[in-house]
Design a protein around this motif. Structure first.
Motif, mmCIF file in Angstrom:
data_model
loop_
_atom_site.group_PDB
_atom_site.id
_atom_site.type_symbol
_atom_site.label_atom_id
_atom_site.label_comp_id
_atom_site.label_asym_id
_atom_site.label_seq_id
_atom_site.Cartn_x
_atom_site.Cartn_y
_atom_site.Cartn_z
ATOM 1 N N GLU A 126 -13.350 -42.733 -62.156
ATOM 2 C CA GLU A 126 -13.097 -41.479 -62.454
ATOM 3 C C GLU A 126 -12.882 -40.310 -61.257
ATOM 4 O O GLU A 126 -12.192 -39.334 -61.101
ATOM 5 N N ASP A 127 -14.073 -40.440 -60.306
ATOM 6 C CA ASP A 127 -13.953 -39.564 -59.098
ATOM 7 C C ASP A 127 -12.655 -39.796 -58.337
ATOM 8 O O ASP A 127 -12.049 -38.860 -58.026
ATOM 9 N N VAL A 128 -12.141 -40.954 -58.180
ATOM 10 C CA VAL A 128 -11.291 -41.300 -57.488
ATOM 11 C C VAL A 128 -9.960 -40.798 -58.044
ATOM 12 O O VAL A 128 -9.282 -40.456 -57.290
ATOM 13 N N PHE A 129 -9.907 -40.893 -59.423
ATOM 14 C CA PHE A 129 -8.899 -40.712 -59.903
ATOM 15 C C PHE A 129 -8.509 -39.104 -60.241
ATOM 16 O O PHE A 129 -7.310 -38.722 -59.887
ATOM 17 N N VAL A 130 -9.700 -38.291 -60.082
ATOM 18 C CA VAL A 130 -9.435 -36.825 -60.068
ATOM 19 C C VAL A 130 -9.070 -36.374 -58.769
ATOM 20 O O VAL A 130 -8.363 -35.534 -58.377
ATOM 21 N N GLU A 131 -9.798 -37.032 -57.703
ATOM 22 C CA GLU A 131 -9.481 -36.633 -56.349
ATOM 23 C C GLU A 131 -8.084 -36.726 -56.026
ATOM 24 O O GLU A 131 -7.616 -36.146 -55.418
ATOM 25 N N THR A 132 -7.422 -37.785 -56.587
ATOM 26 C CA THR A 132 -6.042 -38.159 -56.364
ATOM 27 C C THR A 132 -5.209 -37.052 -56.838
ATOM 28 O O THR A 132 -4.264 -36.321 -56.277
ATOM 29 N N LEU A 133 -5.542 -36.731 -58.165
ATOM 30 C CA LEU A 133 -4.913 -35.492 -58.944
ATOM 31 C C LEU A 133 -4.975 -34.301 -58.117
ATOM 32 O O LEU A 133 -3.897 -33.546 -57.850
ATOM 33 N N ILE A 134 -6.252 -33.835 -57.704
ATOM 34 C CA ILE A 134 -6.152 -32.893 -56.942
ATOM 35 C C ILE A 134 -5.599 -32.646 -55.627
ATOM 36 O O ILE A 134 -4.895 -31.543 -55.231
ATOM 37 N N LYS A 135 -5.716 -33.803 -54.973
ATOM 38 C CA LYS A 135 -4.828 -33.769 -53.745
ATOM 39 C C LYS A 135 -3.374 -33.667 -53.855
ATOM 40 O O LYS A 135 -2.538 -32.824 -52.887
ATOM 41 N N HIS A 136 -2.967 -33.837 -54.935
ATOM 42 C CA HIS A 136 -1.355 -33.737 -55.084
ATOM 43 C C HIS A 136 -1.092 -32.119 -55.856
ATOM 44 O O HIS A 136 -0.062 -31.871 -56.306
ATOM 45 N N GLY A 137 -2.297 -31.458 -56.015
ATOM 46 C CA GLY A 137 -1.990 -30.080 -56.725
ATOM 47 C C GLY A 137 -2.172 -29.982 -58.018
ATOM 48 O O GLY A 137 -2.068 -28.909 -58.679
ATOM 49 N N VAL B 182 -15.400 -36.941 -66.732
ATOM 50 C CA VAL B 182 -14.105 -36.016 -66.000
ATOM 51 C C VAL B 182 -14.144 -34.703 -66.305
ATOM 52 O O VAL B 182 -13.787 -33.915 -65.665
ATOM 53 N N SER B 183 -14.487 -34.370 -67.646
ATOM 54 C CA SER B 183 -14.393 -32.888 -68.136
ATOM 55 C C SER B 183 -15.175 -32.154 -66.886
ATOM 56 O O SER B 183 -15.061 -30.764 -66.926
ATOM 57 N N LYS B 184 -16.144 -32.613 -66.473
ATOM 58 C CA LYS B 184 -17.190 -32.179 -65.384
ATOM 59 C C LYS B 184 -16.386 -31.859 -63.908
ATOM 60 O O LYS B 184 -16.887 -31.024 -63.089
ATOM 61 N N LEU B 185 -15.349 -32.592 -63.777
ATOM 62 C CA LEU B 185 -14.565 -32.618 -62.473
ATOM 63 C C LEU B 185 -13.316 -31.981 -62.521
ATOM 64 O O LEU B 185 -12.977 -31.449 -61.340
ATOM 65 N N THR B 186 -12.515 -31.682 -63.759
ATOM 66 C CA THR B 186 -11.240 -31.035 -63.611
ATOM 67 C C THR B 186 -11.208 -30.408 -65.108
ATOM 68 O O THR B 186 -11.611 -30.778 -65.937
ATOM 69 N N ASP B 187 -10.468 -29.140 -65.009
ATOM 70 C CA ASP B 187 -9.929 -28.431 -66.144
ATOM 71 C C ASP B 187 -8.815 -28.811 -66.681
ATOM 72 O O ASP B 187 -8.268 -28.489 -67.751
#
Length: 249
Positions: free
Chosen positions: A78-89, A117-122
């Motif tokens: 999940e960390d890697v998944f969210v990091e990828t989303l954030i990287k792309h904006g 994941v709710s703790k990592l992204t809105d």
């Protein structure tokens, strides 16, 4: 589970594979022409489009993946998944200006993954719900437990909606729809959207109630059942339906 899985190979090895149409009754003309795409490549297709195109990625079987893969720094899938989303904006809250510019929903069958994941992204999240005979991937809860009012209230703190298999909303017998359940109404009562899956144009999946017409099916589920979104294998058909019925929107 036994056998080989994507997590057992390197990306370079997976890129040697060519993709084929999974159903024999669908157009096979593109078989063997393309390789498997990465999550980054999938996102880039949406970002390169000449208009706003949303994405709806699934955190696929995170419990299994985290058991098989040791991520650097003690991270999880999940960390890697969210990091990828954030990287792309992709980091806007639901319906914010940023989200409208780069819309995205995160989906998963694993409730503990969604709460993590709710703790990592809105970004908005959708809890997928399987057939009545299939327990959840991570908590081993039954369909009846996770669709109870108590659980819908609990999960509403972490997700904006649920994505049930459509025949758990309206059962089917002899290819005809039966009496609808109250799942949509109860989900709405808990301020949860409902995005059922999967809508398909082909004969085996169109119930006789709709005279083999996918547009009648869309109309029924949107206008009569009152769902808020749809998963479809034929987005162009749904887009045409929207154009013909709501051309000004």
């Amino acid at each position: 589970m036994t056998g080989f899985f994507p997590v057992d190979f390197t990306l370079r090895e997976l890129k040697t594979l060519r993709v084929n149409q999974r159903y024999e009754y669908r157009d096979p003309q593109y078989n063997g022409m393309f390789s498997i795409i990465t999550f980054d490549e999938y996102i880039q297709i949406a970002l390169d489009a000449p208009r706003v195109v949303g994405i709806y990625p699934e955190i696929k079987n995170p419990v299994f993946v985290n058991q098989r893969v040791k991520w650097p720094g003690g991270n999880k899938f999940e960390d890697v998944f969210v990091e990828t989303l954030i990287k792309h904006g992709y980091k806007g809250t639901y319906l914010s200006k940023q989200w409208m510019k780069q819309p995205a929903f995160i989906q998963s069958f694993a409730p503990t993954s969604l709460t993590y994941v709710s703790k990592l992204t809105d970004l908005p999240k959708i809890f997928l719900i399987d057939d009545t005979t299939v327990p959840t991937q991570d908590t081993n809860q039954s369909y009846w437990e996770i669709t109870s009012d108590k659980y819908l209230q609990y999960i509403s703190e972490y997700v904006v909606g649920i994505g049930p298999w459509k025949e758990t909303i309206i059962p089917v017998a002899k290819k005809y729809l039966q009496t609808p359940t109250d799942l949509v109404a109860r989900a709405h009562a808990h301020k949860l959207q409902v995005h059922p899956y999967t809508f398909r144009n082909e004969y085996p999946y169109l119930r006789f109630n709709f005279s083999q017409d996918p547009y009648k099916e869309y109309a029924f589920w949107i206008n009569e059942v009152g769902v808020d979104g749809l998963f479809t294998d034929f987005p162009e058909s749904l887009h045409h339906y929207q154009q013909w019925t709501s051309p000004s929107q």
